[in-house]
Design a protein around this motif. Structure first.
Motif, mmCIF file in Angstrom:
data_model
loop_
_atom_site.group_PDB
_atom_site.id
_atom_site.type_symbol
_atom_site.label_atom_id
_atom_site.label_comp_id
_atom_site.label_asym_id
_atom_site.label_seq_id
_atom_site.Cartn_x
_atom_site.Cartn_y
_atom_site.Cartn_z
ATOM 1 N N ASN A 1 -72.132 49.880 -34.737
ATOM 2 C CA ASN A 1 -73.228 49.296 -35.480
ATOM 3 C C ASN A 1 -73.816 50.332 -36.429
ATOM 4 O O ASN A 1 -73.732 51.551 -36.177
ATOM 5 C CB ASN A 1 -74.312 48.783 -34.544
ATOM 6 C CG ASN A 1 -73.877 47.533 -33.794
ATOM 7 O OD1 ASN A 1 -72.957 46.839 -34.219
ATOM 8 N ND2 ASN A 1 -74.530 47.248 -32.684
ATOM 9 N N ARG B 1 -75.539 45.311 -36.936
ATOM 10 C CA ARG B 1 -74.197 44.835 -37.274
ATOM 11 C C ARG B 1 -73.297 46.017 -37.616
ATOM 12 O O ARG B 1 -73.758 47.080 -38.018
ATOM 13 C CB ARG B 1 -74.259 43.841 -38.435
ATOM 14 C CG ARG B 1 -74.927 42.535 -38.034
ATOM 15 C CD ARG B 1 -75.015 41.561 -39.175
ATOM 16 N NE ARG B 1 -75.536 40.270 -38.738
ATOM 17 C CZ ARG B 1 -75.793 39.257 -39.540
ATOM 18 N NH1 ARG B 1 -75.592 39.379 -40.836
ATOM 19 N NH2 ARG B 1 -76.263 38.111 -39.063
ATOM 20 N N SER B 2 -72.001 45.806 -37.459
ATOM 21 C CA SER B 2 -71.049 46.914 -37.593
ATOM 22 C C SER B 2 -70.773 47.252 -39.060
ATOM 23 O O SER B 2 -71.038 46.460 -39.978
ATOM 24 C CB SER B 2 -69.740 46.557 -36.901
ATOM 25 O OG SER B 2 -69.079 45.518 -37.585
#
Length: 274
Positions: free
Chosen positions: A213, A250-251
């Motif tokens: 993330n 989020r990645s």
């Protein structure tokens, strides 16, 4: 034969039985082509003086055959009705089963990180996320050595789907597919990024995992801050990539960050989502 004016046809048959020994049940009386019923009165059917009445005698075998034929016809009709009812029930059950089956089908759109097109995938709502990973591995146009390396994220939320979850619990119609690097290739699959502080002109080189993330970048920057002597805002900051605010939860792969890309640091904080 003499009969009484008020004798019924049945009483006439009984007299025939008495004098001719013909059972009442075997007698059929016909007058002027009309079969007389047992309850008919002579005066009603116009049996007059010197009238000729035709007597037909039916054998017991004929009666039995007629009864058996009637019984068999009823039996066949009952069987046919049961068969029709059974077939109708089968059709109804099949229709209900098909409806139930359709309700359990989920149509997924699979977005593979290495491909531009979306791949459709039909799955059962009661399948686990692990089963979906196996299905993706089996797909002809997706190549990955092990389902353990497949990572699934809900496209709309970016949340990673856990292997034990049932699809009906995930409430997704579109998923992003990425792959964890194998142990031997983990070094090759790490992203080498450049981070540009807001107040500086010198970029800071940082290595991260594509599946990490964005929040992990903060930890890396804190480790490098003292050694490379660059400034991080004390009152908070956020990351910008290609003029878009990045979501810490989020990645990098979800943000489509590629090898050698630059991420900028901006002072302040972001509220209300990206």
């Amino acid at each position: 034969m003499e009969i009484g004016y008020f004798d019924t046809v049945l009483e006439i048959k009984e007299k025939v039985n008495k004098y001719q020994n013909i059972p009442v049940s075997n007698q059929t009386l016909i007058l002027n082509g009309q079969v007389l019923q047992d309850i008919d009165d002579p005066w009603k059917v116009e049996i007059l003086h010197n009238s000729r009445i035709q007597l037909e005698v039916n054998n017991d075998d004929d009666n039995n055959n007629n009864k058996e034929t009637s019984h068999n016809n009823k039996k066949n009709n009952n069987n046919n009705n049961k068969e029709v009812l059974h077939n109708n029930n089968n059709k109804k059950n099949n229709h209900n089963n098909n409806n139930a089956a359709n309700k359990n089908i989920i149509h997924l759109n699979v977005k593979v990180a290495s491909k531009t097109q979306v791949v459709p995938l039909e799955v059962d709502a009661n399948d686990t996320v692990w089963r979906v990973k196996e299905r993706i591995q089996e797909m002809e146009n997706v190549s990955v050595s092990s389902a353990n390396r497949v990572v699934l994220h809900a496209s709309t939320t970016g949340v990673e789907l856990q292997e034990h979850q049932l699809l009906r619990e995930c409430d997704v119609t579109e998923i992003d597919v990425s792959y964890r690097a194998s142990a031997a290739a983990s070094g090759k699959n790490r992203l080498k990024l450049m981070v540009l502080p807001k107040s500086g002109t010198k970029k800071v080189p940082v290595e991260v995992n594509a599946c990490d993330n964005v929040g992990e970048l903060r930890k890396e920057l804190q480790k490098l801050q003292q050694r490379l002597q660059f400034h991080l805002p004390q009152d908070g900051y956020f990351f910008i990539y290609k003029q878009n605010v990045m979501d810490d939860d989020r990645s990098f792969r979800w943000h489509h960050v590629a090898q050698g890309d630059t991420i900028e640091i901006f002072n302040g904080s972001v509220s209300g989502g990206s």
